[in-house]
Design a protein around this motif. Sequence first.
Motif, mmCIF file in Angstrom:
data_model
loop_
_atom_site.group_PDB
_atom_site.id
_atom_site.type_symbol
_atom_site.label_atom_id
_atom_site.label_comp_id
_atom_site.label_asym_id
_atom_site.label_seq_id
_atom_site.Cartn_x
_atom_site.Cartn_y
_atom_site.Cartn_z
ATOM 1 N N ASN A 130 10.872 -3.874 -1.575
ATOM 2 C CA ASN A 130 9.481 -3.864 -1.012
ATOM 3 C C ASN A 130 8.596 -3.089 -2.089
ATOM 4 O O ASN A 130 9.230 -1.737 -2.395
ATOM 5 C CB ASN A 130 9.616 -3.310 0.245
ATOM 6 C CG ASN A 130 10.228 -4.243 1.306
ATOM 7 O OD1 ASN A 130 10.101 -5.591 1.336
ATOM 8 N ND2 ASN A 130 10.983 -3.800 2.331
ATOM 9 N N LEU A 131 7.438 -3.214 -2.180
ATOM 10 C CA LEU A 131 6.447 -2.472 -2.846
ATOM 11 C C LEU A 131 6.234 -1.362 -2.127
ATOM 12 O O LEU A 131 5.978 -1.453 -0.674
ATOM 13 C CB LEU A 131 5.306 -3.313 -3.241
ATOM 14 C CG LEU A 131 5.427 -4.586 -4.070
ATOM 15 C CD1 LEU A 131 4.209 -5.290 -4.171
ATOM 16 C CD2 LEU A 131 5.740 -4.066 -5.571
ATOM 17 N N PRO A 132 5.728 -0.113 -2.679
ATOM 18 C CA PRO A 132 5.534 1.094 -2.158
ATOM 19 C C PRO A 132 4.333 0.857 -1.067
ATOM 20 O O PRO A 132 3.579 0.137 -1.388
ATOM 21 C CB PRO A 132 5.124 2.143 -3.030
ATOM 22 C CG PRO A 132 5.714 1.596 -4.392
ATOM 23 C CD PRO A 132 5.679 -0.006 -4.079
ATOM 24 N N ASN A 133 4.280 1.663 0.030
ATOM 25 C CA ASN A 133 3.199 1.370 0.846
ATOM 26 C C ASN A 133 1.817 1.850 0.377
ATOM 27 O O ASN A 133 0.891 1.317 0.899
ATOM 28 C CB ASN A 133 3.543 2.020 2.244
ATOM 29 C CG ASN A 133 4.670 1.484 2.973
ATOM 30 O OD1 ASN A 133 4.671 -0.007 3.160
ATOM 31 N ND2 ASN A 133 5.534 2.247 3.689
ATOM 32 N N TRP A 134 1.757 2.933 -0.352
ATOM 33 C CA TRP A 134 0.427 3.275 -0.934
ATOM 34 C C TRP A 134 -0.312 2.269 -1.914
ATOM 35 O O TRP A 134 -1.510 2.427 -2.317
ATOM 36 C CB TRP A 134 0.817 4.641 -1.815
ATOM 37 C CG TRP A 134 1.838 4.600 -2.690
ATOM 38 C CD1 TRP A 134 3.066 4.818 -2.906
ATOM 39 C CD2 TRP A 134 1.529 4.178 -4.036
ATOM 40 N NE1 TRP A 134 3.754 4.808 -4.068
ATOM 41 C CE2 TRP A 134 2.694 4.295 -4.753
ATOM 42 C CE3 TRP A 134 0.559 3.721 -4.726
ATOM 43 C CZ2 TRP A 134 2.990 3.968 -6.169
ATOM 44 C CZ3 TRP A 134 0.652 3.411 -6.141
ATOM 45 C CH2 TRP A 134 1.973 3.421 -6.610
ATOM 46 N N LEU A 135 0.452 1.252 -2.330
ATOM 47 C CA LEU A 135 -0.210 0.377 -2.917
ATOM 48 C C LEU A 135 -1.277 -0.378 -2.359
ATOM 49 O O LEU A 135 -1.009 -0.718 -1.236
ATOM 50 C CB LEU A 135 0.967 -0.831 -3.865
ATOM 51 C CG LEU A 135 1.558 -0.364 -4.695
ATOM 52 C CD1 LEU A 135 2.389 -1.617 -5.350
ATOM 53 C CD2 LEU A 135 0.547 -0.176 -6.266
ATOM 54 N N PRO A 136 -2.503 -0.423 -2.831
ATOM 55 C CA PRO A 136 -3.619 -1.437 -1.972
ATOM 56 C C PRO A 136 -3.278 -2.896 -2.132
ATOM 57 O O PRO A 136 -2.693 -3.499 -2.910
ATOM 58 C CB PRO A 136 -4.986 -1.143 -2.925
ATOM 59 C CG PRO A 136 -4.517 -0.547 -4.030
ATOM 60 C CD PRO A 136 -2.874 -0.109 -3.921
ATOM 61 N N PHE A 137 -3.556 -3.628 -1.049
ATOM 62 C CA PHE A 137 -3.257 -4.878 -0.647
ATOM 63 C C PHE A 137 -1.759 -5.523 -0.450
ATOM 64 O O PHE A 137 -1.667 -6.076 0.336
ATOM 65 C CB PHE A 137 -3.992 -5.802 -1.662
ATOM 66 C CG PHE A 137 -5.440 -5.547 -2.115
ATOM 67 C CD1 PHE A 137 -6.351 -5.920 -1.196
ATOM 68 C CD2 PHE A 137 -5.850 -4.860 -3.150
ATOM 69 C CE1 PHE A 137 -7.783 -5.383 -1.443
ATOM 70 C CE2 PHE A 137 -7.103 -4.566 -3.404
ATOM 71 C CZ PHE A 137 -8.073 -4.809 -2.619
ATOM 72 N N TRP A 138 -1.017 -4.864 -1.329
ATOM 73 C CA TRP A 138 0.333 -5.521 -1.498
ATOM 74 C C TRP A 138 1.432 -4.514 -0.879
ATOM 75 O O TRP A 138 2.592 -4.786 -0.869
ATOM 76 C CB TRP A 138 0.814 -6.022 -2.750
ATOM 77 C CG TRP A 138 -0.320 -7.296 -3.138
ATOM 78 C CD1 TRP A 138 -0.243 -8.517 -2.736
ATOM 79 C CD2 TRP A 138 -1.194 -7.232 -4.155
ATOM 80 N NE1 TRP A 138 -1.057 -9.241 -3.302
ATOM 81 C CE2 TRP A 138 -1.601 -8.521 -4.329
ATOM 82 C CE3 TRP A 138 -1.527 -6.180 -5.187
ATOM 83 C CZ2 TRP A 138 -2.595 -8.857 -5.122
ATOM 84 C CZ3 TRP A 138 -2.703 -6.429 -5.809
ATOM 85 C CH2 TRP A 138 -3.123 -7.665 -5.927
ATOM 86 N N GLY A 139 0.940 -3.373 -0.482
ATOM 87 C CA GLY A 139 1.958 -2.198 -0.224
ATOM 88 C C GLY A 139 2.748 -2.653 0.990
ATOM 89 O O GLY A 139 2.257 -3.181 1.876
#
Length: 198
Positions: A155-164
């Motif tokens: 899972n990508l980090p939650n802080w990433l915009p759009f795909w977090g």
Amino acid sequence: MSFNKALFLAIVVIIIDQISKIYIKTTYAIYGGFEVLGLDWFRIHFIENEGMAWGVELPGNYGKLLLTVFRIIAVAGIIYWLNDSVKKKGSKILIVAIALILAGAVGNIIDSVFYGVLFNDSHGQIATLFSDEPYGTWFHGKVVDMFYFPIWRGNLPNWLPFWGGEQFTFFNAIFNVADVAISVGVGLLILFNKKVFK
């Protein structure tokens, strides 16, 4: 490098490409495969696509036909480029790169033109070469892909915009020998552009 040597290189790559595709198609049903050397990040995973990069499809009934015709015209242009480069005594890197691009283009064209009439469907069964019930028609074959390198999944980090927070696989593309040849050829042109394009 002579034109005949460059053509020989292209033919060898095309043969390797077609042997690998026919082997996969006549050994596994769609989505079948195995881990290479037990490595989770290097798999043989059989899929088919309509023939554009990353599985993109042209819309409409004639999209696939237009794509195949365009590719055939492009191959004619690549052959001219290869012959012209040999006549002008282009660098060996340039000629090898063009030969690899030619081999990759022809390899995928063979799938598009012939596979629809040579094989039956791969869904839920292993395909048969020279089937009495082919899955398609001339110029409407699907390209066989098999090399899969899912190097990282998570899972990508939650802080990433759009795909977090979304699930992500780093290197999700599935490709074949022809795709590798094209990529290596283009890579050589980019890497050695000053030497190749004087």
